[in-house]
Write a protein that holds these residues in place. Structure first.
Motif, PDB file in Angstrom:
ATOM      1  N   TRP A  99       0.822  -1.213   0.000  1.00  0.00           N
ATOM      2  CA  TRP A  99       0.000   0.000   0.000  1.00  0.00           C
ATOM      3  C   TRP A  99       0.859   1.267   0.000  1.00  0.00           C
ATOM      4  N   LYS A 126       1.296   4.210  -2.911  1.00  0.00           N
ATOM      5  CA  LYS A 126       1.058   5.629  -2.648  1.00  0.00           C
ATOM      6  C   LYS A 126       2.279   6.465  -2.998  1.00  0.00           C
ATOM      7  N   GLN A 168       2.608   6.946  -6.664  1.00  0.00           N
ATOM      8  CA  GLN A 168       1.705   7.969  -7.192  1.00  0.00           C
ATOM      9  C   GLN A 168       2.259   9.376  -6.932  1.00  0.00           C
ATOM     10  N   ARG A 213      10.768   5.221  -2.722  1.00  0.00           N
ATOM     11  CA  ARG A 213       9.644   4.281  -2.691  1.00  0.00           C
ATOM     12  C   ARG A 213      10.050   2.983  -2.014  1.00  0.00           C
ATOM     13  N   SER A 250       8.726   2.461   1.979  1.00  0.00           N
ATOM     14  CA  SER A 250       7.725   1.414   2.207  1.00  0.00           C
ATOM     15  C   SER A 250       8.289   0.276   3.059  1.00  0.00           C
TER      16      SER A 250
END
Length: 229
Positions: free
Chosen positions: A145, A149, A152, A163, A167
């Motif tokens: 998830w 996000k 994006q 990223r 995460s």
């Protein structure tokens, strides 16, 4: 070779083998890797070692490659494939636990030499088994998830490291917190429990940093394969 150097070599070998599986078999290779690694990591975690004066369990490197594999799937093949891989890993761990619990119930032959060793490895304490599976499922979904996000918000390839590390570092903390809370509940004093939580997360943090170059390799590899097509 000291444990510290061997740990680094072991990390590089794990990441390199993951990339090789991806190069040879594409996303199917990552699915296989995730299923295999969730099982191997939960066996390796039974072994304790000392590094830089700290007592730690093995399994953190192999387990860390699962997060790298899901990040590669998320980056190159989409969130749906990453979520599918999460459930494949969870299913592998659950099936291994069930099958081996039944296998241990067979009465061994008088000449058998493996029963005691298998019991040591697979006769899991319920708290550890439940903690491991719950921590895996929750943390992996959080990883997928958050990665989605961040992708994006920061879609450029130059932000790939953000990223990946953003995460993984958050989801690994959640994983460590859930596992330690369930597996070691009422087992250790709070100070000891906190020490285990801290050292385990630090090791996972280092693993997440080390895997970053390999995510870039996988990203470039995917672009090259598309060009060849």
């Amino acid at each position: 070779m000291g444990n510290e150097l061997l740990w680094l070599v072991f990390a590089v070998i794990n990441f390199a083998l993951l990339i090789l599986m991806y190069r040879l078999f594409g996303k199917a290779g990552l699915f296989v890797w995730i299923g295999m690694s969730t099982v191997l990591a939960n066996i390796q975690v039974l072994k304790t070692v000392e590094m830089v004066g700290l007592v730690a369990t093995l399994g953190n490197i192999t387990y860390g490659t699962v997060f790298l594999a899901t990040d590669i799937l998320n980056e190159n093949h989409g969130k749906k494939e990453a979520k599918k891989a999460v459930w494949m890993g969870f299913s592998s761990l659950l099936i291994m636990t069930i099958v081996m619990q039944i296998a241990l119930r067979f009465t061994p032959h008088a000449d058998d030499f493996a029963q005691e060793s298998l019991e040591t490895i697979f006769d899991l304490i319920p708290n550890i088994a439940i903690g491991s599976m719950l921590a895996y499922l929750v943390s992996q979904y959080i990883d997928v998830w958050i990665y989605g996000k961040l992708k994006q918000l920061l879609p450029s390839q130059k932000h790939l490291w953000i990223r990946n590390n953003g995460s993984t570092m958050i989801s690994q903390f959640v994983d460590t917190l859930i596992f330690c809370s369930i597996a070691f509940y009422n087992v250790h004093d709070f100070e000891v429990w906190l020490s285990i939580l801290f050292t385990t997360y630090v090791i996972k943090f280092v693993v997440s940093v080390l895997d970053t170059p390999f995510l870039y390799i996988a990203k470039n590899m995917n672009s090259k394969l598309k060009e060849d097509l």
